[in-house]
Design a protein around this motif. Structure first.
Motif, mmCIF file in Angstrom:
data_model
loop_
_atom_site.group_PDB
_atom_site.id
_atom_site.type_symbol
_atom_site.label_atom_id
_atom_site.label_comp_id
_atom_site.label_asym_id
_atom_site.label_seq_id
_atom_site.Cartn_x
_atom_site.Cartn_y
_atom_site.Cartn_z
ATOM 1 N N ARG A 170 0.833 -1.210 0.000
ATOM 2 C CA ARG A 170 0.000 0.000 0.000
ATOM 3 C C ARG A 170 0.867 1.260 0.000
ATOM 4 N N ASP A 171 1.952 1.238 0.798
ATOM 5 C CA ASP A 171 2.870 2.376 0.817
ATOM 6 C C ASP A 171 3.463 2.615 -0.571
ATOM 7 N N ILE A 172 3.874 1.539 -1.231
ATOM 8 C CA ILE A 172 4.493 1.654 -2.556
ATOM 9 C C ILE A 172 3.504 2.232 -3.557
ATOM 10 N N ALA A 173 2.239 1.774 -3.486
ATOM 11 C CA ALA A 173 1.210 2.302 -4.392
ATOM 12 C C ALA A 173 1.021 3.800 -4.173
ATOM 13 N N ARG A 174 1.015 4.247 -2.907
ATOM 14 C CA ARG A 174 0.855 5.671 -2.607
ATOM 15 C C ARG A 174 2.048 6.473 -3.115
ATOM 16 N N LEU A 175 3.226 5.919 -2.959
ATOM 17 C CA LEU A 175 4.424 6.626 -3.421
ATOM 18 C C LEU A 175 4.450 6.756 -4.941
ATOM 19 N N HIS A 176 4.014 5.718 -5.633
ATOM 20 C CA HIS A 176 3.927 5.820 -7.092
ATOM 21 C C HIS A 176 2.852 6.829 -7.503
ATOM 22 N N GLU A 177 1.766 6.891 -6.747
ATOM 23 C CA GLU A 177 0.731 7.892 -7.027
ATOM 24 C C GLU A 177 1.299 9.301 -6.835
ATOM 25 N N ALA A 178 2.089 9.472 -5.757
ATOM 26 C CA ALA A 178 2.723 10.770 -5.510
ATOM 27 C C ALA A 178 3.687 11.135 -6.638
ATOM 28 N N ARG A 179 4.440 10.156 -7.078
ATOM 29 C CA ARG A 179 5.377 10.378 -8.187
ATOM 30 C C ARG A 179 4.629 10.825 -9.438
ATOM 31 N N ASP A 180 3.506 10.176 -9.742
ATOM 32 C CA ASP A 180 2.722 10.523 -10.932
ATOM 33 C C ASP A 180 2.159 11.943 -10.829
ATOM 34 N N ILE A 181 1.730 12.332 -9.619
ATOM 35 C CA ILE A 181 1.224 13.700 -9.418
ATOM 36 C C ILE A 181 2.334 14.711 -9.681
ATOM 37 N N LEU A 182 3.525 14.449 -9.165
ATOM 38 C CA LEU A 182 4.645 15.365 -9.363
ATOM 39 C C LEU A 182 4.993 15.500 -10.844
ATOM 40 N N LYS A 205 6.226 10.308 6.481
ATOM 41 C CA LYS A 205 6.244 8.988 5.849
ATOM 42 C C LYS A 205 6.449 9.106 4.344
ATOM 43 N N LEU A 206 5.850 10.140 3.732
ATOM 44 C CA LEU A 206 6.042 10.362 2.299
ATOM 45 C C LEU A 206 7.508 10.659 2.005
ATOM 46 N N GLY A 207 8.118 11.529 2.795
ATOM 47 C CA GLY A 207 9.507 11.907 2.552
ATOM 48 C C GLY A 207 10.466 10.748 2.687
ATOM 49 N N SER A 208 10.342 9.975 3.766
ATOM 50 C CA SER A 208 11.252 8.844 3.975
ATOM 51 C C SER A 208 11.001 7.741 2.963
ATOM 52 N N GLY A 209 9.713 7.485 2.655
ATOM 53 C CA GLY A 209 9.388 6.437 1.680
ATOM 54 C C GLY A 209 9.849 6.803 0.289
ATOM 55 N N PHE A 210 9.724 8.076 -0.076
ATOM 56 C CA PHE A 210 10.159 8.521 -1.397
ATOM 57 C C PHE A 210 11.668 8.322 -1.551
ATOM 58 N N GLN A 211 12.398 8.676 -0.499
ATOM 59 C CA GLN A 211 13.852 8.496 -0.519
ATOM 60 C C GLN A 211 14.209 7.021 -0.666
ATOM 61 N N GLU A 212 13.505 6.164 0.064
ATOM 62 C CA GLU A 212 13.808 4.736 0.032
ATOM 63 C C GLU A 212 13.466 4.107 -1.314
ATOM 64 N N LEU A 213 12.295 4.441 -1.865
ATOM 65 C CA LEU A 213 11.843 3.786 -3.083
ATOM 66 C C LEU A 213 12.497 4.347 -4.328
ATOM 67 N N PHE A 214 12.661 5.673 -4.375
ATOM 68 C CA PHE A 214 13.150 6.300 -5.602
ATOM 69 C C PHE A 214 14.580 6.826 -5.500
ATOM 70 N N GLY A 215 15.187 6.724 -4.327
ATOM 71 C CA GLY A 215 16.583 7.087 -4.199
ATOM 72 C C GLY A 215 16.862 8.579 -4.186
ATOM 73 N N THR A 216 15.846 9.403 -3.957
ATOM 74 C CA THR A 216 16.025 10.848 -3.917
ATOM 75 C C THR A 216 14.900 11.465 -3.104
ATOM 76 N N THR A 217 15.081 12.710 -2.672
ATOM 77 C CA THR A 217 14.022 13.416 -1.964
ATOM 78 C C THR A 217 12.944 13.853 -2.943
ATOM 79 N N VAL A 218 11.799 14.267 -2.411
ATOM 80 C CA VAL A 218 10.738 14.795 -3.277
ATOM 81 C C VAL A 218 11.259 15.998 -4.047
ATOM 82 N N TYR A 219 11.952 16.899 -3.349
ATOM 83 C CA TYR A 219 12.512 18.076 -4.007
ATOM 84 C C TYR A 219 13.526 17.674 -5.080
ATOM 85 N N GLY A 220 14.399 16.720 -4.741
ATOM 86 C CA GLY A 220 15.399 16.272 -5.707
ATOM 87 C C GLY A 220 14.765 15.657 -6.948
#
Length: 275
Positions: A170-182, A205-220
């Motif tokens: 579920r976390d991964i699905a949310r992070l991919h949704e966040a990525r698509d929005i960005l 949770k979004l910030g740490s999960g984004f770093q873990e899954l995509f290897g960068t911060t949301v800003y990055g």
């Protein structure tokens, strides 16, 4: 595709347009491989490894003992940009050392989520290099070794358990949704708290999960994709630097500095070289 060989390694540089469902065949030569698809969306099928989906930022490292026929299909219209490095089987250990080689040989061909940001920047620098002759060969060899160092370092960190706790499905699905929005709102992205609210999680949770899954911060992530889009626009024939800057959400006075830092050349140089 351009191939540059030196010191027991070969660098494969690809940048070309592709139409959806275009198909082509190649043969993956024996050796140890590290590479990244910087732009594009491909289905890649090999008898030994099966079929895999490659998207922007996907990276891989693996070993191949014999020539392997490879079938490619473009999954969307657009540009394909890729950098791959092949190390000769006999020369690999003297060039990069046994410890680094062990990371490559124990890996499979599955694409990673993303290439480490520094390694991805180096790959873009390699594609943007305008040197010729012996200077170009030396530059590519040095950058290839630098790129391998960052990839192996990232693999070493993961192997030693320095990653955060495993993410749920579920976390991964949310992070991919966040990525698509960005990606959809790249020029005016939501703040991290707003983005978290939209995908049903909290900012931490979004910030740490984004770093873990995509290897960068949301800003990055926003920053590197803004610059990637800017590069595509300039390579596509756009000549107004200020227009491109504003289109991807930058103020023109800051755009050139960030672009040069990312790709190793200025927007003016790239636009001028495409005329």
């Amino acid at each position: 595709m351009e191939v540059i060989s030196s010191c027991g390694l070969s660098v494969f540089l690809e940048t070309s347009p592709a139409r959806r469902h275009a198909v082509w065949e190649s043969v993956t030569a024996p050796g140890h491989w590290i590479g990244t698809l910087l732009e594009g969306d491909l289905s890649v099928k090999q008898a030994r490894f099966g079929e895999r989906r490659w998207r922007d930022g996907g990276a891989t490292m693996f070993s191949c003992r014999e020539p392997t026929p490879t079938h490619h299909m473009a999954m969307k219209d657009g540009r394909i940009s890729a950098v791959f490095i092949q190390l000769d089987a006999d020369a690999a250990e003297p060039v990069i050392g046994g410890e680094a080689l062990s990371f490559i040989t124990r890996s499979g061909p599955e694409p990673m989520q993303v290439l480490p940001e520094l390694a991805r920047t180096i790959a873009w620098q390699m594609l943007g290099c305008r040197m010729t002759g012996a200077g170009r060969r030396l530059y590519m060899t040095g950058k290839a070794l630098e790129m391998i160092a960052h990839v192996v370092s990232a693999a070493d960190t993961q192997g030693n358990g320095h990653q955060n706790a495993a993410l749920s499905t579920r976390d991964i699905a949310r992070l991919h949704e966040a990525r698509d929005i960005l990606l959809a709102e790249l020029s005016h992205p939501p703040s991290v708290p707003e983005l978290a609210r939209r995908v049903g999680t909290n900012a931490k949770k979004l910030g740490s999960g984004f770093q873990e899954l995509f290897g960068t911060t949301v800003y990055g992530f926003v920053k590197q994709n803004r610059l990637d889009v800017a590069r595509i626009l300039l390579e596509g024939g756009e000549t107004s630097i200020s227009h491109v800057a504003r289109q991807v959400g930058y103020q023109p006075q800051h755009f050139a500095t960030e672009f040069r830092r990312r790709f190793g050349l200025s927007p003016t140089q790239l636009a001028g070289g495409r005329r």
